[in-house]
Write a protein that holds these residues in place. Structure first.
Motif, short mmCIF file in Angstrom:
data_model
loop_
_atom_site.label_atom_id
_atom_site.label_comp_id
_atom_site.label_asym_id
_atom_site.label_seq_id
_atom_site.Cartn_x
_atom_site.Cartn_y
_atom_site.Cartn_z
N UNK A 49 18.60 -57.04 -57.53
CA UNK A 49 19.05 -55.66 -57.67
C UNK A 49 17.91 -54.73 -58.12
N UNK A 50 17.05 -55.14 -59.07
CA UNK A 50 15.94 -54.24 -59.43
C UNK A 50 15.06 -53.89 -58.23
N UNK A 51 14.84 -54.88 -57.35
CA UNK A 51 14.02 -54.59 -56.16
C UNK A 51 14.75 -53.63 -55.22
N UNK A 52 16.04 -53.89 -55.01
CA UNK A 52 16.83 -52.98 -54.16
C UNK A 52 16.84 -51.57 -54.76
N UNK A 53 16.95 -51.53 -56.07
CA UNK A 53 17.00 -50.22 -56.74
C UNK A 53 15.73 -49.43 -56.44
N UNK A 54 14.60 -50.10 -56.50
CA UNK A 54 13.32 -49.42 -56.25
C UNK A 54 13.28 -48.89 -54.81
N UNK A 55 13.70 -49.74 -53.86
CA UNK A 55 13.66 -49.33 -52.44
C UNK A 55 14.62 -48.15 -52.21
N UNK A 56 15.83 -48.29 -52.70
CA UNK A 56 16.85 -47.26 -52.44
C UNK A 56 16.47 -45.96 -53.14
N UNK A 57 15.89 -46.08 -54.33
CA UNK A 57 15.45 -44.88 -55.04
C UNK A 57 14.38 -44.14 -54.22
#
Ligand code: SF4
Length: 385
Positions: A151-159
């Motif tokens: 989720x932290x990686x997804x958060x970075x991409x989506x942000x």
């Protein structure tokens, strides 16, 4: 461990004859096996033709010589490593080459084979491309399954994507709702991310992938509900797969069950002619008949799906059929001139792909009345397109 990648760890494997075991090991040396414990628990191992087993468990027929590694010629539309741009408004980013399970009929099975890597870890060039192309309003995150990423990686991409003003829709293509719904139910941070990245004007779409109604487990329903409450729009796409959803009653059940839980049936695909996939394909006209027969049992909400051949030139919808002909049109086209084409072919009950209908008759004036009265086999009638 939540996932199993060695079929010899499946008790059922040991009930098979040695010859078949050897064949299956040969299959998995080419096309790997991977399944979640959750999904394995949904299979009725006493039924040799269980449809969920068919989705995930190797088939000796996968060694038949058939198909290509890139049946929709994605390479042709790859503008940067991991980034495809086929339709002006949509970019496709391949973020992961791992899934919650490996579907035996996957059309991107090249990602799991012994091939050069086609997904990206460093997506900064891809996002720079998207920043410069203002016609792109949608990004589809795919792979592989993007929800395999932390989720932290997804958060970075989506942000980062949310920082691009002209991107309105972020789509996440995932089969995790079937393979491992705990990925969602056990991770509050993921739902918080969906909420934070959704606004009244910019939505996150979850492109779910249920092929059979039994895949929609109680855990799946809980996960879908959490995503919907977090603000995501959930839709579903599935191919027609031999032995999985070729019974119209099963297909209807799938579409109806999806509509009950607020998941819009979006696309039903013709199985692509992918290497190893012959045993999962169904002729186009039979697929069309399955869909029509399923639709007869569905409410309007359950039959919103379009039956599509996802061809290298675009998404071609099969819109009709009679005993002589098949009628097709472009739903999405890589070349915008193709939107003007309405296509008619002689029936070919053996056809498994659009190319099997070529050469095809094009009628180039979709907004006018057409008289089909000269071509033998085409019924004489007037159609307003
Ligand atoms: S989840 Fe999607 S990408 Fe992964 S194996 Fe299945 S079809 Fe292929």
């Amino acid at each position: 461990m939540d996932y199993i990648t060695d079929i010899t760890q499946i008790p059922y494997f040991h009930s098979l004859e040695k010859r078949e075991q050897d064949q299956l090991l040969h299959v998995t040396s080419q096309y790997p096996f991977r399944a979640s414990k959750h999904y394995l628990s949904l299979i009725n191992w006493n039924n040799p033709t269980d449809p969920l087993k068919r989705i995930i468990f190797p088939d000796t027929g996968e060694c038949n010589s058939y198909g290509s590694q890139d049946p929709s010629r994605e390479e042709q539309y790859t503008v940067l490593p991991g980034l495809q741009h086929k339709y002006p408004q949509t970019a496709l980013l391949l973020l992961s080459d791992v899934c919650g399970g490996i579907c035996r009929f996957c059309f991107r099975k090249r990602l799991f084979m012994d091939c050069p890597r086609q997904t990206v870890r460093d997506y900064s060039d891809a996002l720079n491309y998207v920043r410069e192309h203002h016609e792109i309003s949608n990004i589809l995150l795919s792979g592989g399954d993007p929800l395999i990423l932390s989720t932290p990686r997804l958060k970075k991409i989506i942000h980062e994507i949310r920082g691009i003003e002209h991107i309105r829709i972020i789509r996440i293509g995932t089969k995790m709702l079937a393979y491992n719904p705990y990925r969602i139910t056990d991770d509050q941070e993921l739902c918080d991310l969906i909420t934070a990245a959704s606004t009244a004007e910019k939505k996150i779409y979850i492109m779910a992938h249920f092929n059979h109604p039994r895949e929609i487990s109680p855990q799946s329903i809980t996960a879908i509900d959490l995503l919907q409450r977090a603000g995501a729009v959930v839709v579903n796409q599935t191919p027609v797969i031999e032995g999985v959803n070729t019974d119209p009653a099963v297909m209807a059940d799938l579409l109806r069950k999806l509509s009950f839980i607020g998941v819009s049936p979006y696309y039903v695909f013709q199985c692509r002619p992918t290497v190893g996939n012959e045993v999962f394909t169904v002729p186009v006209e039979r697929s069309y008949q399955i869909m029509q027969s399923a639709f007869e049992r569905c409410s309007g909400l359950a039959k919103r799906a379009r039956f599509i051949i996802s061809h290298s030139t675009g998404k071609i919808e099969v819109v009709g059929q009679n005993k002589h002909n098949v009628f097709l049109r472009y739903h999405q086209a890589a070349d915008s001139r193709d939107y003007q084409k309405f296509m008619i072919s002689q029936s070919n009950p053996e056809a498994r792909w659009f190319d099997d209908y070529l050469p095809i008759t094009h009628i180039d004036s979709p907004f006018h009345e057409l008289l089909y009265d000269s071509d033998p086999g085409i019924e004489s009638r007037t159609a307003t397109l």
